[in-house]
Scaffold this active site. Structure first.
Site, PDB file in Angstrom:
ATOM      1  N   TYR A 116       0.817  -1.208   0.000  1.00  0.00           N
ATOM      2  CA  TYR A 116       0.000   0.000   0.000  1.00  0.00           C
ATOM      3  C   TYR A 116       0.854   1.263   0.000  1.00  0.00           C
ATOM      4  CZ  TYR A 116      -4.809  -1.525   0.136  1.00  0.00           C
ATOM      5  OH  TYR A 116      -6.024  -2.011  -0.213  1.00  0.00           O
ATOM      6  N   LYS A 150       3.743 -14.311   3.177  1.00  0.00           N
ATOM      7  CA  LYS A 150       4.147 -15.014   1.951  1.00  0.00           C
ATOM      8  C   LYS A 150       5.677 -15.075   1.961  1.00  0.00           C
ATOM      9  CE  LYS A 150       3.218 -16.699  -2.217  1.00  0.00           C
ATOM     10  NZ  LYS A 150       2.327 -17.848  -2.520  1.00  0.00           N
ATOM     11  N   ASP A 209      -1.927 -17.786   0.516  1.00  0.00           N
ATOM     12  CA  ASP A 209      -2.799 -18.499  -0.436  1.00  0.00           C
ATOM     13  C   ASP A 209      -3.449 -19.716   0.225  1.00  0.00           C
ATOM     14  OD1 ASP A 209      -0.128 -19.213  -0.355  1.00  0.00           O
ATOM     15  OD2 ASP A 209      -0.001 -19.833  -2.443  1.00  0.00           O
ATOM     16  N   ASP A 265      -6.259  -6.604   3.262  1.00  0.00           N
ATOM     17  CA  ASP A 265      -7.327  -6.026   2.448  1.00  0.00           C
ATOM     18  C   ASP A 265      -8.125  -7.144   1.775  1.00  0.00           C
ATOM     19  OD1 ASP A 265      -8.794  -4.114   0.911  1.00  0.00           O
ATOM     20  OD2 ASP A 265      -7.465  -4.539  -0.785  1.00  0.00           O
TER      21      ASP A 265
HETATM   22 MG    MG Z   1     -10.720  -3.323   0.704  1.00  0.00          MG
END
Ligand code: MG
Ligand code: NAI
Length: 345
Positions: free
Chosen positions: A131, A183, A217, A241
């Protein structure tokens, strides 16, 4: 954090109705809070497209000043232009007030759905990761956008702070386990550092809260196959998110998912969903996500009693079969609000 800055018996709080369905939802929320006798004294301010229309600035100074003064805001969704235009105001607000923790609890409120008894709290790092969106294009030949580049970063200090927040939350709320989602097999530095700090913090909570970790994942798959194994999840910004929308889906969709952005000096409460331009102005949006966000806000200022009355009212309304369309019902925002007002005790 219970610095409620009470003035004249009321708690000053900034209200940003927002874009799209935001104003319809804000109207419903203010009515319900008034009926509850909530202590907020609202300072209404503009942001997003509504502010652009008003004064040409998506984040006007009076809005920032208001939040700086109150340290407390309830915010409707803000529309962000895709692939160009101004930077997301949501992201700007989180950075401006250093709202490092994004708390997104999801609980089954409507039995009989695809998943029963879901109770998962996602804690999302709110300031760093991808972000950071430090992005640029590189030209090749005549194509000015031949290559797109994005740099993410995580700092050790922020990784530590967010994981500590998650463990602390677990202790305060009698939660048994924190799962660190990453990850680190591929983004070995970016999310490896997050996992490293996660393991260190976990040691300090040994015997009080369990810790495990999952690769993002695999976590996504397991959230669908066996969501009950999860209790508190802590993860980096972008993964948080994505997973918070997935988790919202487990409890009936975005209409049911509240959120809080928490910092040391300020907190901004908002639903997980966006401005829903497809249904804006139709009076059919589900106000529960924003109402549940105000429940988090009431807890934040120490009014657990009012938060519990609000939840009880919502439970009674849903038990009476009142549902908006996103939940398979026919009620509009107005009908649901009226039913809730009727069920508040
Ligand atoms: Mg969102
Ligand atoms: P969205 O969350 O606005 O909508 C996704 C789908 O869910 C739509 O079909 C919408 O009708 C439905 N939906 C969302 N909230 C609902 C509610 N309360 N009741 C019933 N149905 C609901 O996501 P989308 O379409 O990707 O984004 C629209 C705009 O919102 C974009 O400009 C985006 O940047 C912005 N956005 C803002 C956020 C914020 O202010 N925190 C968060 C997410 C998106």
């Amino acid at each position: 954090m219970s610095d409620t800055r009470t003035v004249d018996g009321g708690i000053p709080a900034t209200l940003i109705p927002g874009d799209g369905i935001g104003p319809e939802l804000a109207e419903s929320v203010v009515e319900v809070l008034d009926a509850l006798g909530a202590p907020f004294r609202w300072d209404r301010q503009l942001a997003g497209m509504a502010a652009v229309a008003d004064c040409g600035d998506p984040l006007p100074l009076p809005t920032l000043d208001s939040i700086r003064r109150t340290g407390l805001a309830l915010k409707g969704p803000l529309t962000t232009p895709v692939g160009g235009g101004f930077k997301s105001i949501n992201v700007t607000l989180r950075q401006e007030f250093e709202l490092f923790a994004n708390l997104r609890p999801a609980r089954t409120l409507i039995p009989g759905g695809r998943f029963e008894n879901i109770d998962i709290v996602l804690v999302r790092e709110n300031l760093e990761g991808f972000y950071a969106a430090m992005e640029h294009y590189m030209p090749i030949g005549h194509d000015p956008k031949a290559i797109a580049m994005s740099t993410g970063f995580n700092t050790r200090a922020e990784c530590r702070r967010i994981v500590e927040y998650a463990f602390d939350y677990a202790v305060r709320n009698n939660r048994r386990r924190v799962t660190v989602v990453h990850k680190a097999n591929i983004l070995k530095a970016l999310t490896g550092l997050f996992l490293e700090e996660g393991r260190k913090v976990a040691k300090e909570y040994e015997g009080r809260v369990e810790m495990n970790d999952r690769i993002v994942d695999a976590c996504a798959m397991q959230l669908v196959l066996d969501p009950w194994q999860y209790d508190v999840i802590v993860t980096t910004n972008l993964f948080g998110d994505i997973l918070s929308d997935l988790i919202a889906g487990l409890v009936g969709g975005l209409g049911m998912a509240p959120g809080a952005n928490i910092g040391t000096e300020a907190a901004i409460f908002e639903a997980v969903h966006g401005s829903a331009p497809d249904i804006a102005g139709k009076g059919i949006a589900n106000p529960l996500a924003m109402l549940l966000s105000t429940g988090l806000m009431l807890r934040h200022v120490g009014r657990v009693d009012l938060a519990e009355r609000l939840t009880a009212g919502i439970d009674a309304t849903l038990a009476a079969g009142v549902r908006t369309r996103d939940l398979g019902g026919t009620a509009g925002t107005r009908e649901l609000t009226d039913a809730l007002l009727h069920h508040l005790r």
